[in-house]
Design a protein around this motif. Sequence first.
Motif, PDB file in Angstrom:
ATOM      1  N   VAL A   1      85.296 -54.527 -25.919  1.00 64.69           N
ATOM      2  CA  VAL A   1      86.239 -54.340 -26.753  1.00 64.69           C
ATOM      3  C   VAL A   1      86.640 -55.522 -27.738  1.00 64.69           C
ATOM      4  O   VAL A   1      87.146 -56.463 -27.059  1.00 64.69           O
ATOM      5  CB  VAL A   1      87.589 -53.543 -26.320  1.00 64.69           C
ATOM      6  N   ARG A   2      86.746 -55.538 -28.875  1.00 65.36           N
ATOM      7  CA  ARG A   2      87.176 -56.535 -29.791  1.00 65.36           C
ATOM      8  C   ARG A   2      88.228 -56.318 -30.725  1.00 65.36           C
ATOM      9  O   ARG A   2      87.874 -55.220 -31.384  1.00 65.36           O
ATOM     10  CB  ARG A   2      86.189 -57.571 -30.298  1.00 65.36           C
ATOM     11  N   GLY A   3      89.093 -57.154 -31.108  1.00 65.86           N
ATOM     12  CA  GLY A   3      90.044 -56.842 -32.140  1.00 65.86           C
ATOM     13  C   GLY A   3      91.322 -56.153 -31.358  1.00 65.86           C
ATOM     14  O   GLY A   3      91.347 -55.489 -30.279  1.00 65.86           O
ATOM     15  N   ARG A   4      92.391 -56.422 -31.721  1.00 61.75           N
ATOM     16  CA  ARG A   4      93.852 -55.974 -31.362  1.00 61.75           C
ATOM     17  C   ARG A   4      94.730 -56.034 -32.368  1.00 61.75           C
ATOM     18  O   ARG A   4      94.679 -56.609 -33.396  1.00 61.75           O
ATOM     19  CB  ARG A   4      94.190 -56.563 -30.071  1.00 61.75           C
ATOM     20  N   LEU A   5      95.783 -55.010 -32.232  1.00 62.84           N
ATOM     21  CA  LEU A   5      96.871 -54.888 -33.169  1.00 62.84           C
ATOM     22  C   LEU A   5      98.110 -55.714 -32.524  1.00 62.84           C
ATOM     23  O   LEU A   5      98.096 -56.158 -31.638  1.00 62.84           O
ATOM     24  CB  LEU A   5      97.394 -53.416 -33.122  1.00 62.84           C
TER      25      LEU A   5
ATOM     26  N   LEU B   1      91.281 -47.060 -30.552  1.00 63.31           N
ATOM     27  CA  LEU B   1      92.165 -48.188 -30.217  1.00 63.31           C
ATOM     28  C   LEU B   1      93.169 -48.719 -31.324  1.00 63.31           C
ATOM     29  O   LEU B   1      94.177 -49.458 -30.898  1.00 63.31           O
ATOM     30  CB  LEU B   1      91.277 -49.412 -29.625  1.00 63.31           C
ATOM     31  N   PHE B   2      92.899 -48.592 -32.381  1.00 61.89           N
ATOM     32  CA  PHE B   2      93.604 -49.144 -33.556  1.00 61.89           C
ATOM     33  C   PHE B   2      94.537 -47.960 -34.419  1.00 61.89           C
ATOM     34  O   PHE B   2      94.866 -48.289 -35.387  1.00 61.89           O
ATOM     35  CB  PHE B   2      92.537 -50.003 -34.459  1.00 61.89           C
TER      36      PHE B   2
ATOM     37  N   SER C   1      93.543 -64.530 -31.470  1.00 61.15           N
ATOM     38  CA  SER C   1      92.020 -64.583 -31.623  1.00 61.15           C
ATOM     39  C   SER C   1      91.368 -63.631 -31.124  1.00 61.15           C
ATOM     40  O   SER C   1      92.096 -62.600 -30.241  1.00 61.15           O
ATOM     41  CB  SER C   1      91.412 -65.985 -30.817  1.00 61.15           C
ATOM     42  N   LEU C   2      90.087 -63.398 -31.240  1.00 59.71           N
ATOM     43  CA  LEU C   2      89.289 -62.395 -31.000  1.00 59.71           C
ATOM     44  C   LEU C   2      89.210 -62.428 -29.279  1.00 59.71           C
ATOM     45  O   LEU C   2      88.968 -63.636 -28.834  1.00 59.71           O
ATOM     46  CB  LEU C   2      88.126 -62.267 -31.383  1.00 59.71           C
TER      47      LEU C   2
END
Lengths: 385, 458
Positions: free
Chosen positions: A75-79, A31-32, A59-60
């Motif tokens: 899913v946590r975290g994003r670009l 995903l990243f 934010s997360l």
Amino acid sequence: MEDTMHLGIALEGAGWHPAAWREPDARPAELFSAGYWTDLVTEAERGLADFVTFEDGLSLQSTLADRPDRRTDQVRGRLDAVLVAARVAPLTRHIGLIPTVVATHTEPFHNSKAIATLDYVSTGRAGVRVRISARPDEAAHFGRRDGRPQAVDLLDEAADYVEVTRRLWDSWEDDAEIRHLPTGRFIDRDKLHYIDFQGRWFSVKGPSITPRPPQGQPLVAALGHGDLAYWLIGRAADLAFVTPRDPDEADAAVAGIRAAQAAVGRADDTLLVLADLVVFLDDEPGKAAARLARLNEVAGLDYASDAAIFAGPPTQLADLMTGWAASTGLSGFRLRPAAIPHDLAAITRGLVPELQRRGVRPPGYQASTLRGHFGLARPANRYAA
Amino acid sequence: MSTHGKQVHLAAHFPGVNNTTVWSDPRAGSHIDFASFAHLARTAERAKFDFLFLAEGLRLREQNGQIYDLDVVGRPDTFTVLAALAAVTSRLGLAGTINSTFNEPYEVARQFATLDHLSGGRAAWNVVTSWDAFTGENFRRGGFLPQDQRYERARTFLSAAWQLFDSWDGQDIVADQRSGVFLADQDPGEFSRSDRHFQIAGRFNVPRSPQGRPVIFQAGDSEEGREFAASSADAIFSRHSTLRDGQAFYADVKGRLARYGRTRDQLLILPAATFVLADTDEQAAELAREVRLQQVSGATAIAFAEQLWNRDLSGYDPDGPLPDVDPDPGEHTVARGRASVRMYTDPVGTARTWRARAEVGKLSLRELIIEVTGRQSFVGSPATIATAINELVQADASDGFILVPHLTPGGLDEFADRVVPLLQERGVFRTEYAGTTLREHLGLAAADRPLTSARSAG
């Protein structure tokens, strides 16, 4: 094509269902990575979508409205969405790229040149979806605002943010670069303009450091669920994403936006309203609903969304879309694939051919800019004499 | 001669918004179209350069109260171009200048971590500070920062960004589809800090990127800037490209490292350098003269003189003698948004020196300005330039150079084709990339999570 139904695809992580990443064909470990997003946008372009949107936030991800939820099963975290859009831009040719930006905590000057630059690197395919954030945890990441902000203030600020963004896009006239050898001048500085914006929330002098982008004005989009957000949309947007459950709600949303538009003197401006739908698509009757039920079981919840949820065969979705489009003021849809890649491919390879058969989607791209996909001309510059 | 000494590091600087860049040449292309950036990046990668560098300025320069129109004006957003360049290159480092005054750590850390993910570990950040209210007029906070706090803000900003980069440990994402465990930790990205500039806390939302932290550049030349570099940077972008100045600067900055518990190979010194290349040294010298004339038009000569004189000199003839009046010693009001004006610490004395030099050499104002400003670093045949670069590096005047072509976008093509192979033959420049990340290209250790080191304290 007068009866063209506009079509966008809302990309988000492994899909919009919280258990989508658990599907065997999902790629949660990627995903990243650039390759993942390139594949998704390439697939959307294969389906001749007018645009894709990229979700974002400062934010997360959380199921709670005001703080992290400490969950480890989603899913946590994003670009950063603007940079993901820029990364895929040189690898695609036609599709519009609309990243999300949070107006509340960012600088309109930076945003304006970033989206202008996205328009350069995509040769005219940039848009931007503007959103606000009232989350206290997000505010704490910046440490610059106290207290609980009122949504009406955040929306008012976002409208000013868009106004500054747009003025900066126009702050260079198209023919400002002259390269005039006899006088040694690279630009005609009379064709660069201070925007001198002074508002309640910030002041910005200008001009932009970036010349006017290829489209002149990239498209500004916003998602709205009610009158407060419609007011921002009416003031600031070219594209509205709304979340009706049925044609009556769709008409009510369109009417709300038209009223807001009229109230700020923009009644004659083109403002296209698209309905968001979360989609689970399988050809076989009952299979999509069964998949939704299975994903709910895996996630341990009953999936709910701000948008209407459709689970069924692509032909049935095509019925719904053409029905709504024919009977309401909607100009099209932004589809949220529930699980990626499955529902994304079902849109591009199942739904879109069906819509083409019905004559509401073109056989190929008719334009190579985002404005062009909506039949919008390159606008005159507000500062040009 | 084959000297297998220090390896040379080379980088390409996209031609900037100053008079080094020749826009009047028929070959000079767009400074804004992505194709120009892609061309230079591909050339640099073909030549196995360490990285491509983009500068930034957040307000258009002004002179005499008007937008300065004699140089290239306008550039794209740094992050957005670098992200797009990641799509058309696969090894080249992608370095950008980002201001620590008119940004916030959470957003900048997200952008660099994202760029590092999207480029597979090739991101670098040139941390600059500004304080002027002139630039501040484009931003929410205006000119909020006193000049004497700008490095403190930069140091603190960088420390905050490091804390954010380090807030995910690289093992947080499990993404095990069978067990349903996406995260190993309930609180990845947790951070908190409170200092004079930042009171921030929460969860950073970008997982740890391939390099952990982007490579950090510093470009200021002041005492504070050198100290900042010694404490915090991986590479320094200097303006000392000659042997004596370079050696003095190199010794000075490398000598400061021990105080921060760092070794001499943990900070690279990379001066900016220009070059004029031709078949023979004689032809190159002639070409260099032509380039200087292109770089300093009559109008540009007057504008440069105004920056020293701090006066409107538009009534003077650039092909005539220097102005007979003395510079205005008051607050600098002529040129705004330009760091170089602060270099003139004694304008009256400098003007006196320039006049004397013009009299001796019988130079017009334009000829004098050509003499005293921005001379080319390397002029000669491919062999001459390769030798000069290598000798400077071996003599510890630098660890390599950031080359600034004067033509966009093709100004590096000939260097890549004719000079780089000579450096490769001498065994001082790579023939293939050995690694995939910029840290590897620069010979820097991977950024592990040294929570005990001074670098992440704060």
